[in-house]
Design a protein around this motif. Structure first.
Motif, PDB file in Angstrom:
ATOM      1  N   GLU A  14      36.840  45.976  52.462  1.00 57.32           N
ATOM      2  CA  GLU A  14      37.449  47.063  51.688  1.00 57.32           C
ATOM      3  C   GLU A  14      36.906  47.076  50.267  1.00 57.32           C
ATOM      4  N   ALA A  15      36.792  45.909  49.655  1.00 52.17           N
ATOM      5  CA  ALA A  15      36.276  45.833  48.284  1.00 52.17           C
ATOM      6  C   ALA A  15      34.842  46.330  48.206  1.00 52.17           C
ATOM      7  N   VAL A  16      34.036  46.004  49.223  1.00 53.57           N
ATOM      8  CA  VAL A  16      32.645  46.465  49.246  1.00 53.57           C
ATOM      9  C   VAL A  16      32.581  47.980  49.317  1.00 53.57           C
ATOM     10  N   GLU A  17      33.366  48.570  50.221  1.00 55.86           N
ATOM     11  CA  GLU A  17      33.337  50.030  50.367  1.00 55.86           C
ATOM     12  C   GLU A  17      33.826  50.715  49.099  1.00 55.86           C
ATOM     13  N   LEU A  18      34.839  50.153  48.472  1.00 55.98           N
ATOM     14  CA  LEU A  18      35.359  50.754  47.244  1.00 55.98           C
ATOM     15  C   LEU A  18      34.381  50.602  46.088  1.00 55.98           C
ATOM     16  N   ALA A 254      31.088  35.922  47.520  1.00 50.51           N
ATOM     17  CA  ALA A 254      30.843  37.373  47.445  1.00 50.51           C
ATOM     18  C   ALA A 254      31.965  38.072  46.695  1.00 50.51           C
ATOM     19  N   ALA A 255      33.207  37.674  46.958  1.00 48.76           N
ATOM     20  CA  ALA A 255      34.341  38.284  46.263  1.00 48.76           C
ATOM     21  C   ALA A 255      34.301  37.954  44.779  1.00 48.76           C
ATOM     22  N   GLY A 256      33.889  36.738  44.454  1.00 46.13           N
ATOM     23  CA  GLY A 256      33.794  36.367  43.043  1.00 46.13           C
ATOM     24  C   GLY A 256      32.772  37.211  42.296  1.00 46.13           C
ATOM     25  N   ARG A 257      31.619  37.428  42.923  1.00 43.40           N
ATOM     26  CA  ARG A 257      30.597  38.251  42.275  1.00 43.40           C
ATOM     27  C   ARG A 257      31.062  39.699  42.132  1.00 43.40           C
ATOM     28  N   LEU A 258      31.742  40.217  43.167  1.00 43.10           N
ATOM     29  CA  LEU A 258      32.293  41.570  43.057  1.00 43.10           C
ATOM     30  C   LEU A 258      33.349  41.630  41.962  1.00 43.10           C
ATOM     31  N   LEU A 506      40.587  67.869  36.874  1.00 46.11           N
ATOM     32  CA  LEU A 506      40.156  66.882  35.883  1.00 46.11           C
ATOM     33  C   LEU A 506      40.971  65.595  35.959  1.00 46.11           C
ATOM     34  N   ILE A 507      42.293  65.715  35.826  1.00 49.22           N
ATOM     35  CA  ILE A 507      43.130  64.519  35.769  1.00 49.22           C
ATOM     36  C   ILE A 507      43.146  63.793  37.110  1.00 49.22           C
ATOM     37  N   ALA A 508      43.389  64.539  38.199  1.00 49.24           N
ATOM     38  CA  ALA A 508      43.503  63.906  39.523  1.00 49.24           C
ATOM     39  C   ALA A 508      42.231  63.155  39.931  1.00 49.24           C
ATOM     40  N   PRO A 509      41.023  63.737  39.764  1.00 49.30           N
ATOM     41  CA  PRO A 509      39.824  62.959  40.115  1.00 49.30           C
ATOM     42  C   PRO A 509      39.679  61.679  39.304  1.00 49.30           C
ATOM     43  N   VAL A 510      40.033  61.744  38.014  1.00 52.31           N
ATOM     44  CA  VAL A 510      39.947  60.538  37.184  1.00 52.31           C
ATOM     45  C   VAL A 510      40.958  59.497  37.655  1.00 52.31           C
ATOM     46  N   GLU A 511      42.186  59.941  37.922  1.00 54.11           N
ATOM     47  CA  GLU A 511      43.200  58.993  38.390  1.00 54.11           C
ATOM     48  C   GLU A 511      42.839  58.437  39.766  1.00 54.11           C
ATOM     49  N   GLU A 512      42.216  59.243  40.605  1.00 50.05           N
ATOM     50  CA  GLU A 512      41.758  58.747  41.907  1.00 50.05           C
ATOM     51  C   GLU A 512      40.702  57.658  41.714  1.00 50.05           C
ATOM     52  N   GLU A 513      39.819  57.857  40.755  1.00 46.54           N
ATOM     53  CA  GLU A 513      38.787  56.848  40.493  1.00 46.54           C
ATOM     54  C   GLU A 513      39.414  55.566  39.949  1.00 46.54           C
ATOM     55  N   LEU A 514      40.385  55.714  39.059  1.00 45.10           N
ATOM     56  CA  LEU A 514      41.075  54.531  38.539  1.00 45.10           C
ATOM     57  C   LEU A 514      41.856  53.831  39.648  1.00 45.10           C
ATOM     58  N   ASP A 515      42.460  54.614  40.529  1.00 46.77           N
ATOM     59  CA  ASP A 515      43.177  54.012  41.651  1.00 46.77           C
ATOM     60  C   ASP A 515      42.202  53.305  42.582  1.00 46.77           C
ATOM     61  N   ARG A 516      41.021  53.859  42.737  1.00 44.47           N
ATOM     62  CA  ARG A 516      39.988  53.203  43.551  1.00 44.47           C
ATOM     63  C   ARG A 516      39.622  51.855  42.936  1.00 44.47           C
ATOM     64  N   HIS A 517      39.451  51.828  41.623  1.00 47.71           N
ATOM     65  CA  HIS A 517      39.151  50.567  40.944  1.00 47.71           C
ATOM     66  C   HIS A 517      40.309  49.586  41.101  1.00 47.71           C
ATOM     67  N   ARG A 518      41.523  50.092  40.978  1.00 48.06           N
ATOM     68  CA  ARG A 518      42.708  49.233  41.106  1.00 48.06           C
ATOM     69  C   ARG A 518      42.771  48.620  42.507  1.00 48.06           C
ATOM     70  N   ARG A 519      42.481  49.436  43.522  1.00 48.43           N
ATOM     71  CA  ARG A 519      42.497  48.921  44.896  1.00 48.43           C
ATOM     72  C   ARG A 519      41.354  47.939  45.132  1.00 48.43           C
ATOM     73  N   ALA A 520      40.211  48.181  44.481  1.00 46.73           N
ATOM     74  CA  ALA A 520      39.088  47.247  44.619  1.00 46.73           C
ATOM     75  C   ALA A 520      39.432  45.899  44.004  1.00 46.73           C
ATOM     76  N   VAL A 521      40.085  45.912  42.837  1.00 46.89           N
ATOM     77  CA  VAL A 521      40.502  44.657  42.197  1.00 46.89           C
ATOM     78  C   VAL A 521      41.475  43.909  43.106  1.00 46.89           C
ATOM     79  N   ALA A 522      42.429  44.633  43.690  1.00 45.14           N
ATOM     80  CA  ALA A 522      43.399  43.998  44.590  1.00 45.14           C
ATOM     81  C   ALA A 522      42.715  43.454  45.837  1.00 45.14           C
ATOM     82  N   ALA A 523      41.739  44.207  46.377  1.00 48.04           N
ATOM     83  CA  ALA A 523      41.028  43.749  47.569  1.00 48.04           C
ATOM     84  C   ALA A 523      40.225  42.486  47.279  1.00 48.04           C
ATOM     85  N   VAL A 524      39.595  42.443  46.110  1.00 48.49           N
ATOM     86  CA  VAL A 524      38.847  41.238  45.728  1.00 48.49           C
ATOM     87  C   VAL A 524      39.792  40.049  45.598  1.00 48.49           C
ATOM     88  N   ALA A 525      40.955  40.277  45.003  1.00 49.36           N
ATOM     89  CA  ALA A 525      41.936  39.194  44.876  1.00 49.36           C
ATOM     90  C   ALA A 525      42.360  38.690  46.248  1.00 49.36           C
TER      91      ALA A 525
END
Length: 528
Positions: A14-18, A254-258, A506-525
């Motif tokens: 999941e982290a890789v795809e995100l 791999a998770a550490g590098r991500l 404008l706002i929704a795409p940015v928040e979607e991108e931030l949510d994607r980053h948030r989910r990537a951080v959680a997936a790496v954890a």
């Protein structure tokens, strides 16, 4: 693979795809390779554990291989200036062909054994990692990431060799749990020298993060320590944990590098950035002109509806501002399948500059602290619909209900009164003319009707004129006040419409991108 490890692998996937197209392409590719290896390694039937012996030229690696395996398959001494290709020995009733094909080990030997502590063990003899032949070093580099367990054979003269420590041991520190370092040729050292060499090697390994790597001494020629090493290998095969431990280490690395590519936290978009952006879009889309058009149109239409009928017909020749701007609701109802567009002017350089500044401030606020790739993704999200943004705003404004049919009920009442008063004027005028010309028509002697001591026809005529003018004046004041209120109401409606476009484009795409980053951080954890 344990359930926990399987969950970690899924989290890494999941982290890789995100992270794709946002984090470093090299890091993402390495993590993808880890996932590929984990899937392929776990797909092989059986419980084989792959253990590789690696070492430098002259370390006694091949002699150790023969001592451990109890065979003479590995060429030693003067017969092998260097091991040229990898060789495998397996114990059991048949060779694990698919596994060895995946490892791409051409030289294979089977030690027949129905019951053996080494059943399901695949022992590899790797080429020398310091070989002058590039192909030999490439074979080592290819197989080191694939095997389940690594045994590094070193000798008293070169155990501190920089090529070994800098190229292999230090980078492989996360794999210390599945690594064993063997100081061979212990028979060449006195007991005090051996103790000193072991302490020095332990210090080197610990300094390189290999505290969990096991260390032992051995003399492959004399047989000292061989039994202990065989026992350790038998335990590794029996535990069946080496495969999972190696995959777990791969996932951790791999998770550490991500994780390093992601950063620790995700910025939170400040909603206060929204209002200046909405204001800039409203100005750029012509909301001010639309509001002015509504105010003027309300005055014009209200005047036509409530004005004195004898004079307000002149106002019908004035153009309706809303129709000129193509904001008239009734026109759209006549063609419901047509695309609603306005005639509002396009944004000028000043309006576009303000909009661009608002977008920059939004991107800067949303990407603070993000790595470069993720910040670029936030910028793409914010500006992804920029080319079509003004068209979307125009169609939204054109399709917004301005509620122009509300608040006009009293107009009908005033219009009815005006027609009554106009009828009174007409009646009074005709009555007056009749009374004036009645004698000439031979109709003299008609009585005069008085109302409030005034001739009735005069009361009708004067009352109708005065009443119509007074009613028109009062109605004009009401229409003007209503136009101001309607303009404020329409301004709020259009700002809300622009706000919805701002949120969606404008706002929704940015928040979607931030949510994607948030989910990537959680997936790496979770992968860690």
């Amino acid at each position: 693979m344990t359930r926990t490890l399987a969950q970690r692998v899924r989290a890494l996937d999941e982290a890789v795809e995100l992270s794709r197209d946002r984090s470093s392409a090299e890091v993402v590719a390495d993590a993808t390779a880890v996932l590929k290896r984990a899937g392929e390694r776990g797909a092989f039937a059986g419980d084989h554990t792959v253990v590789a012996l690696a070492g430098a030229t002259g370390s006694g690696k091949s002699t150790s291989f023969n001592a451990i395996s109890g065979t003479q398959f590995a060429a030693t001494g003067v017969r092998r200036p260097t091991t040229s290709t990898a060789m495998a020995v397996a114990w059991g009733t048949e060779l694990p062909g698919e596994l060895l094909d995946w490892l791409d080990v051409p030289r294979r030997h089977l030690v027949p054994a129905r019951r053996s502590a080494f059943a399901n063990l695949v022992l590899l003899d790797l080429p020398d990692h310091d070989s002058t032949e590039a192909a030999h070093r490439m074979t080592v580099d290819r197989l080191v990431p694939l095997v389940d367990m690594l045994i590094w054979v070193v000798d008293p003269q070169k155990y501190a060799d920089a090529a070994l420590h800098e190229r292999y041991l230090r980078p492989l520190a996360p794999y210390a749990e599945v690594m064993l370092v063997v100081l061979n040729q212990s028979d060449r050292l006195r007991s005090d020298e051996l103790a000193e060499a072991m302490a020095d090697l332990r210090r080197l390994l610990d300094a390189e993060g290999l505290q969990q790597a096991r260390l032992m001494s051995m003399s492959a020629l004399q047989g000292d320590g061989v039994a202990e090493l065989r026992r350790l290998l038998a335990e590794a095969v029996s535990d069946k944990a080496a495969v999972s431990a190696r995959i777990a280490a791969d996932v951790t690395v791999a998770a550490g590098r991500l994780g390093d590519e992601l950063g620790a936290t995700t910025p939170v978009l400040d909603r206060r950035r929204r209002e200046p952006l909405v204001q800039a879009l409203a100005e750029a889309s012509g909301v001010v002109l639309a509001v002015d058009g509504v105010r003027d149109a309300w005055k014009l239409r209200g005047g036509l509806a409530t004005g004195w009928p004898f004079v307000n017909w002149v106002a019908r020749f004035k153009p309706d501002p809303l129709r000129a701007l193509r904001l008239d609701q009734s026109n759209r109802r006549l063609a419901p399948t047509a695309i609603s567009r306005t005639s509002l002017p396009t944004a000028g350089p000043v309006q576009r500059a303000r909009l661009d500044r608002g977008l920059r401030e939004l991107v800067d606020a949303a990407s603070t602290g993000l790595p470069r790739g993720w910040a670029a993704a936030v910028n793409r999200a914010a500006r992804g619909h920029e080319a079509l943004l003004m068209d979307r705003l125009d169609t939204t404004i054109a399709g917004t209900d301005l509620e122009l049919d509300r608040g006009t009920g009293w107009w009908s009442v005033v219009r009815a009164l005006q027609w009554v008063l106009m009828a009174a004027v007409v009646a009074g005028g005709l009555w007056t003319l009749f009374m004036m010309f009645a004698p000439a028509l031979g109709l003299g002697g008609l009585p005069t009707v008085y109302w409030w001591n005034w001739p009735a026809q005069f009361v009708l005529l004067a009352g109708g004129v005065v009443g119509g003018l007074v009613l028109a004046g009062l109605s004009s004041l009401g229409v003007t006040i209503g136009a101001r209120g309607k303009a404020r109401r329409v301004e709020r409606i259009l700002h809300q419409a622009v706000g919805r476009v701002t949120d969606a484009e404008l706002i929704a795409p940015v928040e979607e991108e931030l949510d994607r980053h948030r989910r990537a951080v959680a997936a790496v954890a979770n992968a860690r």
